[in-house]
Design an enzyme around this catalytic site. Structure first.
Site, short mmCIF file in Angstrom:
data_model
loop_
_atom_site.label_atom_id
_atom_site.label_comp_id
_atom_site.label_asym_id
_atom_site.label_seq_id
_atom_site.Cartn_x
_atom_site.Cartn_y
_atom_site.Cartn_z
N VAL A 147 0.86 -1.17 0.00
CA VAL A 147 0.00 0.00 0.00
C VAL A 147 0.90 1.22 0.00
CG1 VAL A 147 -1.85 1.23 1.18
CG2 VAL A 147 -1.73 -1.27 1.32
N CYS A 148 0.63 2.16 -0.90
CA CYS A 148 1.37 3.41 -0.95
C CYS A 148 2.87 3.13 -1.08
CB CYS A 148 1.03 4.24 0.30
SG CYS A 148 1.44 5.99 0.20
N THR A 149 3.71 3.75 -0.25
CA THR A 149 5.16 3.59 -0.38
C THR A 149 5.66 2.27 0.19
OG1 THR A 149 5.45 4.90 1.64
CG2 THR A 149 5.63 6.05 -0.46
#
Length: 319
Positions: free
Chosen positions: A104-106
């Site tokens: 998720v995300c970074t």
């Protein structure tokens, strides 16, 4: 379906919503269909972690404990900027054992540092796509979609896109009706397909400073089937066409025509994904006028005609 363990990896300065958003989706699925998911959280040593927003999360276990994770979820956050070598080492060793590997995300930065994205297509938060591509040239970074599936590895863009990806995984496991029930409970869309752009037309453009231009932006979004020529929009803003076009581009970062094109395409895509309306009806409702005009816009922007787009991206019916 055999119960599947979903393990969330925790670390200091993790983004709390990267964890809790997808976790709520999987927990909702477990509540809808008991016995399908076992949700676990773990940090390196089993100690509580402090999120980037200041919340403290208490994990269920340490990452060193015996694990049988079917789905391994790696969230993002400030803690990925200087990854803990021990965490990266754990992911390098244990990541390949998961049947599904999710970031998720970074969190994608951690997967890449562990060599788990090598030769794969992936995405991350738009602000970090350049960094991911620069630091890991062996990864094919796509900055546009909200999530990307490449084999058993799935990466998502910023923050709330983790919810979209989790809903897609639940739909894959348990069917559309279960995922729809969860989405209704969480009051989110079911579901933005993975190829959906990280930015909607409204977010891709800046919000105009002057109220008349902001009113025009709202009008375009709410009435994609209206007369949206520069002349008509300029009249609505009480400006001359020339002055309006110049001011709109200066304040929003794109021409009125480009903004209208994006809004209409986004509206048509949503209708194709979420309704059974016919192509001709959708073309009129989205302001294209004719199916042929909409087809040209879709092929130009997406490389697929509307009918093909619907076949590829409309959620499958419940099993």
């Amino acid at each position: 379906m055999a119960q599947r363990t979903v393990l969330f990896v925790l670390f200091d300065a993790v983004q709390s919503l990267d964890v809790t958003g997808p976790l709520e989706v999987f927990m909702g699925a477990e509540q809808h269909v008991p016995g399908t998911y076992r949700i676990r959280t773990a940090s390196l040593d089993g100690a509580p972690v402090r999120t980037s927003s200041g919340l403290t999360l208490v994990p269920d276990q340490a990452l060193g404990d015996p694990l049988d994770a079917h789905t391994l979820v790696v969230p993002g956050g400030q803690g990925t900027r200087t990854p803990d070598p021990a965490l990266v080492g754990w992911l390098r060793e244990h990541g390949p054992r998961a049947e599904r590997l999710v970031s998720v995300c970074t969190g994608a930065i951690l997967l890449a540092a562990a060599g788990l994205l090598e030769g794969r297509r992936a995405t991350t938060h738009w602000a970090y796509c350049d960094k991911l591509a620069r630091d890991h040239p062996d990864v094919e970074v796509d900055p546009d979609p909200i999530y990307v599936r490449d084999g058993h590895v799935a990466t998502s863009a910023g923050v709330t896109s983790g919810i979209d990806l989790a809903l897609a995984l639940v739909e894959e496991d348990l069917g559309r009706e279960v995922a729809l029930g969860i989405a209704r409970h969480l009051v989110v869309f079911l579901r933005r397909p993975g190829n959906q752009a990280q930015f909607s037309a409204q977010l891709a453009a800046q919000t105009a400073q002057r109220e008349p231009l902001r009113d025009v932006q709202r009008w375009i979004t709410e009435h994609p089937d209206a007369d949206l020529t520069v002349e008509s929009l300029a009249t609505r803003a009480s400006l001359s066409p020339r002055h309006f076009a110049r001011a709109f581009q200066t304040e929003t970062g794109m021409t009125p025509g480009r903004y209208v094109d994006r809004v209409r395409l986004e509206h048509a895509r949503r209708l194709l994904e979420d309704t059974s309306d016919g192509i001709e009806e959708i073309s009129r409702a989205s302001g294209y006028g004719t199916p042929e005009a909409m087809r040209r816009a879709f092929v130009r922007a997406l490389g697929a005609a509307p009918a093909e787009y619907r076949r590829r991206f409309r959620p499958a019916p419940a099993r």
